[in-house]
Design a protein around this motif. Structure first.
Motif, PDB file in Angstrom:
ATOM      1  N   ASP A  71      12.920 -54.878  35.959  1.00 10.42           N
ATOM      2  CA  ASP A  71      13.745 -55.208  34.802  1.00 10.42           C
ATOM      3  C   ASP A  71      13.817 -53.960  33.933  1.00 10.42           C
ATOM      4  N   GLU A  72      14.715 -53.065  34.287  1.00 10.99           N
ATOM      5  CA  GLU A  72      14.795 -51.758  33.626  1.00 10.99           C
ATOM      6  C   GLU A  72      15.166 -51.882  32.162  1.00 10.99           C
ATOM      7  N   ALA A  73      16.024 -52.820  31.821  1.00  9.57           N
ATOM      8  CA  ALA A  73      16.451 -52.984  30.428  1.00  9.57           C
ATOM      9  C   ALA A  73      15.265 -53.379  29.542  1.00  9.57           C
TER      10      ALA A  73
ATOM     11  N   ASP B  75      18.466 -44.108  33.631  1.00 10.25           N
ATOM     12  CA  ASP B  75      17.565 -44.721  32.644  1.00 10.25           C
ATOM     13  C   ASP B  75      16.510 -43.728  32.160  1.00 10.25           C
ATOM     14  N   ILE B  76      16.003 -42.923  33.056  1.00  9.64           N
ATOM     15  CA  ILE B  76      15.016 -41.912  32.660  1.00  9.64           C
ATOM     16  C   ILE B  76      15.656 -40.894  31.730  1.00  9.64           C
ATOM     17  N   LYS B  77      16.879 -40.499  32.045  1.00  6.29           N
ATOM     18  CA  LYS B  77      17.590 -39.546  31.193  1.00  6.29           C
ATOM     19  C   LYS B  77      17.849 -40.151  29.814  1.00  6.29           C
ATOM     20  N   GLU B  78      18.208 -41.435  29.780  1.00  8.23           N
ATOM     21  CA  GLU B  78      18.434 -42.113  28.508  1.00  8.23           C
ATOM     22  C   GLU B  78      17.158 -42.121  27.657  1.00  8.23           C
ATOM     23  N   LEU B  79      16.033 -42.473  28.286  1.00 10.86           N
ATOM     24  CA  LEU B  79      14.762 -42.479  27.560  1.00 10.86           C
ATOM     25  C   LEU B  79      14.377 -41.079  27.092  1.00 10.86           C
TER      26      LEU B  79
ATOM     27  N   GLY C 290      12.303 -36.284  18.299  1.00 10.27           N
ATOM     28  CA  GLY C 290      11.429 -35.139  18.114  1.00 10.27           C
ATOM     29  C   GLY C 290      10.237 -35.108  19.054  1.00 10.27           C
ATOM     30  N   TYR C 291      10.266 -35.887  20.111  1.00 12.20           N
ATOM     31  CA  TYR C 291       9.155 -35.936  21.059  1.00 12.20           C
ATOM     32  C   TYR C 291       9.652 -35.567  22.451  1.00 12.20           C
ATOM     33  N   SER C 292       8.745 -35.097  23.276  1.00 12.68           N
ATOM     34  CA  SER C 292       9.114 -34.778  24.653  1.00 12.68           C
ATOM     35  C   SER C 292       8.137 -35.454  25.607  1.00 12.68           C
ATOM     36  N   TRP C 293       8.049 -36.773  25.513  1.00 13.93           N
ATOM     37  CA  TRP C 293       7.104 -37.502  26.352  1.00 13.93           C
ATOM     38  C   TRP C 293       7.551 -37.543  27.795  1.00 13.93           C
ATOM     39  N   LEU C 294       8.862 -37.636  28.013  1.00 16.59           N
ATOM     40  CA  LEU C 294       9.375 -37.709  29.399  1.00 16.59           C
ATOM     41  C   LEU C 294      10.168 -36.482  29.719  1.00 16.59           C
TER      42      LEU C 294
ATOM     43  N   SER D  26      15.813 -45.862  37.404  1.00 16.54           N
ATOM     44  CA  SER D  26      16.899 -45.026  37.914  1.00 16.54           C
ATOM     45  C   SER D  26      16.957 -43.729  37.108  1.00 16.54           C
ATOM     46  N   ALA D  27      17.629 -42.734  37.663  1.00 14.68           N
ATOM     47  CA  ALA D  27      17.722 -41.423  37.002  1.00 14.68           C
ATOM     48  C   ALA D  27      18.448 -41.527  35.669  1.00 14.68           C
TER      49      ALA D  27
END
Length: 190
Positions: free
Chosen positions: A130-132, A174-178, A186-190, A171-172
């Protein structure tokens, strides 16, 4: 002519006799020391890796039981590690970490291992993430992502890394969105 005695200097009286007496030992020391240092450093790293592996196995075994007493003790330890975060916020983070694990299908209650951890036997939910819901939960915690990650690792799953699971299961896009969301904050967690 008078016999004039030359004044002894430090080089002739101290340094040269010292080098004659201990020179070979100094040469051996300078040649052997780098190898001894490298070996000692390698041995220390092996011990650290072994300890880390043992802690991970212990954590996975504890989490596999899904014992509320153990989970509560782990949450208390995390609370002590982050004294600036309120107890209510920690409880919200714990709930969200469990929701994320459930949404990704990596939660402890629904998954089992076979052959001593070699094969993960996932439930059907693990096949359709459930990616959303995952993205919704992660967007709530911009500044406290490391705490969410620690809760996910220590309480919600069998020692699974949240970042690795996100990269593997989302998915790629979703990762890009996050990633973009965290960068805007201001964070670079992912």
């Amino acid at each position: 002519m008078r016999n004039v005695r030359k004044k002894p200097n430090f080089l002739d009286t101290k340094v040269i006799p010292f080098l004659k007496k201990y020179g070979i030992f100094l040469i051996v020391l300078f040649l052997v020391f780098p190898y001894v240092y490298k070996y000692a450093k390698m041995a220390i790293n092996i011990v650290k890796d072994t300890n880390l592996g043992a802690k991970q196995t212990e954590n996975a075994n504890e989490n596999a039981k899904a014992d509320p007493v153990i989970t509560k003790a782990k949450v208390e330890a995390i609370k002590k590690a982050y004294p600036n975060v309120s107890a209510k916020r920690i409880e919200e983070i714990e709930t969200s970490a469990k929701k994320i694990a459930y949404s990704l299908g990596t939660n402890v209650d629904d998954n089992h291992v076979l052959f001593g951890g070699i094969i993960d036997l996932y439930n059907i939910r693990a096949m359709v993430e459930d990616e959303a819901a995952v993205i919704k939960e992660l967007k709530k915690y911009t500044g406290t992502f490391p705490i969410v990650e620690e809760m996910y690792y220590k309480t919600a799953t069998k020692s699974k890394n949240l970042k690795n699971d996100l990269i593997r299961l989302l998915s790629a896009s979703d990762i890009k969105e996050l990633s973009n969301f965290y960068k805007k904050a201001g964070y670079s967690w992912l």
